[in-house]
Design a protein around this motif. Structure first.
Motif, mmCIF file in Angstrom:
data_model
loop_
_atom_site.group_PDB
_atom_site.id
_atom_site.type_symbol
_atom_site.label_atom_id
_atom_site.label_comp_id
_atom_site.label_asym_id
_atom_site.label_seq_id
_atom_site.Cartn_x
_atom_site.Cartn_y
_atom_site.Cartn_z
ATOM 1 N N GLY A 1 0.814 -1.208 0.000
ATOM 2 C CA GLY A 1 0.000 0.000 0.000
ATOM 3 C C GLY A 1 0.849 1.260 0.000
ATOM 4 O O GLY A 1 0.532 2.239 -0.685
ATOM 5 N N LYS A 2 1.944 1.234 0.740
ATOM 6 C CA LYS A 2 2.847 2.390 0.773
ATOM 7 C C LYS A 2 3.515 2.607 -0.584
ATOM 8 O O LYS A 2 3.717 3.742 -0.999
ATOM 9 C CB LYS A 2 3.893 2.210 1.872
ATOM 10 C CG LYS A 2 3.293 2.340 3.259
ATOM 11 C CD LYS A 2 4.320 2.100 4.332
ATOM 12 C CE LYS A 2 3.681 2.240 5.715
ATOM 13 N NZ LYS A 2 4.650 1.970 6.791
ATOM 14 N N VAL A 3 3.859 1.511 -1.259
ATOM 15 C CA VAL A 3 4.449 1.628 -2.599
ATOM 16 C C VAL A 3 3.417 2.218 -3.557
ATOM 17 O O VAL A 3 3.717 3.132 -4.333
ATOM 18 C CB VAL A 3 4.936 0.253 -3.111
ATOM 19 C CG1 VAL A 3 5.268 0.304 -4.590
ATOM 20 C CG2 VAL A 3 6.135 -0.212 -2.309
ATOM 21 N N LEU A 4 2.195 1.709 -3.518
ATOM 22 C CA LEU A 4 1.161 2.162 -4.450
ATOM 23 C C LEU A 4 0.686 3.579 -4.152
ATOM 24 O O LEU A 4 0.090 4.223 -5.011
ATOM 25 C CB LEU A 4 -0.015 1.184 -4.432
ATOM 26 C CG LEU A 4 0.332 -0.229 -4.901
ATOM 27 C CD1 LEU A 4 -0.875 -1.136 -4.780
ATOM 28 C CD2 LEU A 4 0.869 -0.222 -6.311
ATOM 29 N N LYS B 1 -7.355 6.658 -3.293
ATOM 30 C CA LYS B 1 -7.715 6.671 -1.875
ATOM 31 C C LYS B 1 -6.463 6.577 -0.995
ATOM 32 O O LYS B 1 -6.375 7.244 0.035
ATOM 33 C CB LYS B 1 -8.667 5.514 -1.566
ATOM 34 C CG LYS B 1 -9.267 5.586 -0.203
ATOM 35 C CD LYS B 1 -10.368 4.571 -0.046
ATOM 36 C CE LYS B 1 -11.060 4.751 1.286
ATOM 37 N NZ LYS B 1 -12.169 3.824 1.460
ATOM 38 N N LEU B 2 -5.506 5.760 -1.401
ATOM 39 C CA LEU B 2 -4.253 5.653 -0.650
ATOM 40 C C LEU B 2 -3.465 6.960 -0.651
ATOM 41 O O LEU B 2 -2.727 7.249 0.283
ATOM 42 C CB LEU B 2 -3.382 4.531 -1.240
ATOM 43 C CG LEU B 2 -3.837 3.103 -0.992
ATOM 44 C CD1 LEU B 2 -3.026 2.131 -1.836
ATOM 45 C CD2 LEU B 2 -3.759 2.756 0.475
ATOM 46 N N GLN B 3 -3.618 7.758 -1.698
ATOM 47 C CA GLN B 3 -2.870 9.005 -1.830
ATOM 48 C C GLN B 3 -3.494 10.156 -1.047
ATOM 49 O O GLN B 3 -2.852 11.174 -0.833
ATOM 50 C CB GLN B 3 -2.741 9.370 -3.307
ATOM 51 C CG GLN B 3 -1.844 8.417 -4.060
ATOM 52 C CD GLN B 3 -1.910 8.564 -5.555
ATOM 53 O OE1 GLN B 3 -2.789 9.240 -6.088
ATOM 54 N NE2 GLN B 3 -1.008 7.910 -6.258
ATOM 55 N N LYS C 1 -13.859 -2.388 -5.854
ATOM 56 C CA LYS C 1 -13.290 -1.088 -6.199
ATOM 57 C C LYS C 1 -12.178 -1.266 -7.234
ATOM 58 O O LYS C 1 -11.388 -2.207 -7.156
ATOM 59 C CB LYS C 1 -12.737 -0.435 -4.930
ATOM 60 C CG LYS C 1 -12.305 0.993 -5.095
ATOM 61 C CD LYS C 1 -11.846 1.581 -3.779
ATOM 62 C CE LYS C 1 -12.991 2.033 -2.933
ATOM 63 N NZ LYS C 1 -13.464 3.367 -3.209
ATOM 64 N N ARG C 2 -12.114 -0.386 -8.205
ATOM 65 C CA ARG C 2 -11.069 -0.447 -9.229
ATOM 66 C C ARG C 2 -9.721 -0.040 -8.635
ATOM 67 O O ARG C 2 -9.660 0.773 -7.717
ATOM 68 C CB ARG C 2 -11.435 0.487 -10.382
ATOM 69 C CG ARG C 2 -12.668 0.037 -11.124
ATOM 70 C CD ARG C 2 -12.939 0.964 -12.313
ATOM 71 N NE ARG C 2 -14.166 0.576 -12.966
ATOM 72 C CZ ARG C 2 -15.274 1.309 -12.970
ATOM 73 N NH1 ARG C 2 -15.300 2.492 -12.388
ATOM 74 N NH2 ARG C 2 -16.350 0.874 -13.587
ATOM 75 N N MET C 3 -8.661 -0.590 -9.174
ATOM 76 C CA MET C 3 -7.322 -0.316 -8.645
ATOM 77 C C MET C 3 -6.990 1.172 -8.714
ATOM 78 O O MET C 3 -6.363 1.704 -7.798
ATOM 79 C CB MET C 3 -6.267 -1.139 -9.389
ATOM 80 C CG MET C 3 -4.882 -1.023 -8.796
ATOM 81 S SD MET C 3 -4.741 -1.421 -7.026
ATOM 82 C CE MET C 3 -5.114 -3.159 -7.034
ATOM 83 N N ALA C 4 -7.415 1.860 -9.752
ATOM 84 C CA ALA C 4 -7.157 3.304 -9.843
ATOM 85 C C ALA C 4 -7.817 4.042 -8.673
ATOM 86 O O ALA C 4 -7.225 4.962 -8.099
ATOM 87 C CB ALA C 4 -7.665 3.858 -11.168
#
Length: 122
Positions: free
Chosen positions: A40-43, A114-116, A106-109
């Motif tokens: 998650g941190k990488v993405l 959301k992670l950002q 949920k789509r990966m994009a």
């Protein structure tokens, strides 16, 4: 060099393995919580061509492997989501005969966006 990826990211438990009530037959994660968090941190990073080598070195995880871990985490929620949707559909039929319940992963994009976002503690 891209690391070899294992296509099976989740293992189906043996018949005699019993977990919490209602959890029998659900897949078990093959990645640790720390591997999932690290992916998650990488993405979360801005994955530009110039930044990728630095990110991979800093996190110790190849970008492709990070996506594989994230997809396996996402796919692991498919069966529970299906079970909830089916139960909702059954209950809806008692309220409205023609009611429809829908669900999707949920789509990966969207996951990456959301992670950002800044972390908010409500």
């Amino acid at each position: 060099m891209i690391p070899a990826l294992n296509n099976v990211a989740w293992a189906v438990p043996e018949r005699d393995e019993v977990g919490p009530a209602g959890m029998a037959g659900l897949p078990r994660p093959m990645y640790s919580k720390s591997e999932i968090v690290n992916a998650g941190k990488v993405l979360r990073e801005n994955l530009t061509r110039d930044a990728i080598p630095t990110i991979q070195e800093a996190r110790g995880l190849h970008i492709v492997q990070a996506f594989a871990i994230a997809h396996s985490w996402r796919d692991a929620h498919m069966l529970p989501l299906l079970r909830v949707r089916m139960e909702l559909s059954r209950k809806l039929k008692h309220v409205e005969k023609d009611a429809v319940a829908a669900a999707r992963l949920k789509r990966m994009a969207s996951i990456r966006r959301k992670l950002q976002r800044p972390i908010t503690l409500y």
